[in-house]
Design an enzyme around this catalytic site. Structure first.
Site, mmCIF file in Angstrom:
data_model
loop_
_atom_site.group_PDB
_atom_site.id
_atom_site.type_symbol
_atom_site.label_atom_id
_atom_site.label_comp_id
_atom_site.label_asym_id
_atom_site.label_seq_id
_atom_site.Cartn_x
_atom_site.Cartn_y
_atom_site.Cartn_z
ATOM 1 C CG ASP A 159 -2.000 -1.009 1.191
ATOM 2 O OD1 ASP A 159 -2.598 -1.266 2.255
ATOM 3 O OD2 ASP A 159 -2.257 -1.545 0.097
ATOM 4 C CE1 TYR A 199 3.804 -9.495 4.903
ATOM 5 C CE2 TYR A 199 3.835 -7.169 4.335
ATOM 6 C CZ TYR A 199 3.588 -8.480 3.989
ATOM 7 O OH TYR A 199 3.117 -8.775 2.735
ATOM 8 C CE1 TYR A 204 -6.441 -9.682 0.033
ATOM 9 C CE2 TYR A 204 -5.783 -7.381 0.045
ATOM 10 C CZ TYR A 204 -6.281 -8.479 -0.622
ATOM 11 O OH TYR A 204 -6.630 -8.367 -1.949
#
Lengths: 197, 477
Positions: free
Chosen positions: B292, B362, B435
């Protein structure tokens, strides 16, 4: 897995104000993702009949608590529909008279709708007053939940069929449906709604 | 006769394919052909004289040498004015004006469809004329133009070959003679009939049929054919890994309702200097997945390639490409590149494969509505040591443009650490296509399990960074 990531640091102080707001009202985190307005649902047939006893139109309107629904719009315009905090079913006092939720019955056309593929061409068309489902309580009362916006059905929440009390226990996860409005114009999307109750 | 013409005719007479025996025969043939008002070069073609300097000689001299009267003023009815040194020069100039650094080119020529009909008409004319009956295997008009263009390009050190990465497309149009093909096709508008259809019909057509509808030799024209020249070169691919060190930068320009949502994009920051360098028409970036706009890409970056379309300059790029990488780094650009290098077209396939197969690491800043107890923290960390399978419905935020599906995705590792108050640091290693934001807050209960669900309290994600994309591409420079 090594948790300490030496390169990435966070400036928690920058979130101090947001943290304070959320401490008081945790549900506010949803405001980061949705613009919220409210829709007053037209009363379902059965109770309309019962309450028609009262002759004075004004007192009738004041006496009857409005059935408020939330309409939470994502930046991509999709709207999530559910029961707002000011809905009678979410007031513990009122629930004593109404009864706990026993069943959420979705309308046939909602259950039979076809939502497939990227373009979702065959999806069910909805008007703001189209009934999505009926909520039944232990005391035999019925509450309708309506679409609130004009558009096309994207998703209806099957969890409510197996876990009906979710609709009042956790109104955000207990949403009723997700709708794609037929216009991108915010004013038109919210034409039947108010920004605060 | 000048030496050039003499030599050409002598060579032609000596060639085993020639049907002529004497210079007189050739002169007679030339005179007969001249009656058709064909241009010099077409006369040479029909005399079957091979390509050579004689094709570059000035028209006037040739007419004198062949003993012909003055040359016709109108354009040639056989080649429609295509065969001329002017045209060849124009083509060469239009090409060189583009400044391609190619040493070789390929020529693609499209002639007006009426040329085929007129050529056939000339063949019939030849067969009915004693001086010309021995004419077969006429020198091809396209080959002749290619020869002439090649001579011009040689002046710019460019050679013409059969196949290479740079192609000059030359297209001629001649509206005046367009009706010529009409009798061959049933349609009212012969312009829409395909080239192949016309050629097939022409082969099937008998001489008698053709002469019934078309004059032999071909009728005169007053305009020359129009020419359009365009050059296309194979794309050049530059691969590398990009780092995004600041937030609010999209991978490619993000424009909604005519306005830019993010000021910068990765593709523009790396693509613009590449475009300046290669002087390409446009560029296109393809990344191995994307994050994003509000998510940073750290560590060793994410693999990508940029395709430079119709590049003018492709030689000796390596040093300059290294320079682009260095400049982005030394100027502390929010977007930087690593391992930037020219790659082959076939090397690009790995980028898309990696997007689907490789895991990502992440690090996130997560908020919970209530502080987690020690037990809960330990419980989640213990769970995180093993694979966790998520069932993710298409997130609400992309549901408008993606199909409504439930996707199973695996978390290979999950670790959570308290920072202060209600804030926690969460590190995740997950399967491609997971996601992460939805895993944290649960997306209204549509991603199960979620961190909020595991902690039994609402959760939200305030910052997300990609620490590692585990695809090894491109090779270290």
């Amino acid at each position: 897995m090594d948790v300490t990531s030496t390169q990435i640091t966070y400036d928690i102080g920058a979130y101090a104000q947001l943290n304070e707001q959320l401490r008081i009202k945790p549900e506010l985190y949803l405001d980061r993702y949705f613009v919220q307005q409210f829709y007053a649902c037209a009363i379902a047939g059965k109770r309309k009949h019962d309450e028609a006893e009262s002759t004075d139109a004004e007192t009738r309107d004041e006496a009857i608590p409005r059935e408020w629904q939330y309409v939470r719009m994502s930046p991509n315009k999709l709207c999530v529909i559910g029961l707002a905090g000011s809905h009678p079913l979410l007031d513990p006092e009122q629930r004593k008279h109404i009864g706990e939720v026993t069943k959420v019955e979705f309308a046939d056309n909602v259950k039979n709708s076809v939502i497939k593929g990227k373009r979702k061409k065959q999806s069910l068309r909805l008007m703001p007053n189209t009934k999505l489902c009926t909520i039944h309580t232990a005391d035999g009362k019925e509450y309708a939940v309506r679409a609130a916006v004009k558009g096309v059905l994207m998703e209806w929440n099957g969890r409510l069929e197996s876990d009906p009390s979710l609709v009042t226990r956790c109104p955000e996860q207990g949403f009723v449906a997700i709708i794609k409005p037929s216009t991108d114009d915010n004013q038109k999307i919210f034409s039947e709604c108010v920004s605060s109750v | 006769m000048t030496n050039v013409v003499e030599a050409a005719i002598a060579e032609s007479l000596n060639s085993p394919h020639s049907k002529y025996e004497t210079i007189e025969q050739i002169k007679d043939a030339a005179a007969t052909l001249h009656q058709t008002h064909a241009c010099t070069l077409c006369i040479l073609r029909f005399l079957q004289i091979a390509h050579g300097p004689v094709y570059q000689d000035q028209d006037t001299q040739l007419y004198e040498q062949l003993g012909l009267s003055e040359q016709p003023a109108e354009p040639c009815p056989v080649c429609l004015g295509i065969l001329s040194n002017d045209v060849a020069r124009q083509i060469a100039e239009k090409y060189t004006a583009q400044e391609f650094d190619a040493q070789q080119v390929t020529l693609g020529i499209e002639v007006p469809k009426s040329i085929y009909v007129r050529h056939r008409s000339m063949q019939i004319f030849c067969s009915t004329n004693i001086a010309l009956t021995s004419i077969q295997d006429v020198v091809d008009v396209k080959d002749t133009l290619k020869y002439m263009v090649a001579q011009q390009l040689a002046n710019h050190s460019v050679t013409v070959v059969a196949e290479c990465d740079t192609q000059i497309d030359i297209a001629f149009a001649h509206p005046e003679s367009a009706p010529d093909c009409q009798f061959l096709v049933d349609r009212a508008n012969s312009a829409t009939a395909s080239r192949v259809a016309i050629i097939t019909k022409l082969t099937a057509c008998t001489d008698a049929e053709l002469t019934a509808h078309f004059t032999c030799p071909p009728p005169p024209i007053t305009t020359r054919a129009n020419i359009s020249v365009s050059t296309k070169r194979a794309s050049i691919f530059v691969g590398g890994r990009y780092l995004k060190l600041e937030r609010n930068i999209s991978q490619t320009p993000f424009i909604v309702e005519g306005r830019r949502v993010t000021e910068h994009s990765v593709s523009e920051i790396i693509g613009a200097p590449l475009q300046q360098l290669t002087k390409c028409d446009s560029y296109n970036m393809v990344g191995s997945g994307r994050e994003d706009a509000d998510v940073r890409m750290l560590g060793d970056g994410r693999p990508f390639y940029i395709e430079c379309i119709n590049p003018r300059r492709i030689r000796t790029l390596d040093a300059d490409i290294c320079e682009i990488e260095r400049t982005l780094s030394t100027t502390n650009s929010p977007v930087q590149a690593r391992r930037l290098q020219v790659i082959r077209a076939q090397d690009t396939a790995i980028i898309k494969e990696g997007e689907e197969n490789k895991t990502k690491h992440y690090c996130a800043l997560v908020w919970f509505a209530h502080k987690l107890s020690q037990e809960k923290l330990a419980e989640i960390n213990e769970l995180g040591k093993h694979d966790i399978v998520l069932e993710q419905k298409t997130p609400v935020r992309v549901l408008h443009r993606r199909a409504p599906l439930t996707r199973p995705r695996k978390l290979l590792a999950l670790a959570i650490e308290h920072i202060e108050g209600c804030f926690y640091r969460v590190r995740i290693e997950s399967e491609a296509g997971t996601y992460i934001k939805e895993f944290v807050h649960g997306d209204l209960g549509r991603t199960v399990p979620s961190l909020a669900g595991l902690a039994d309290t609402p959760a939200d994600i305030f910052e997300l960074d990609v620490e590692c994309v585990s695809l090894d591409f491109p090779p270290a420079v």
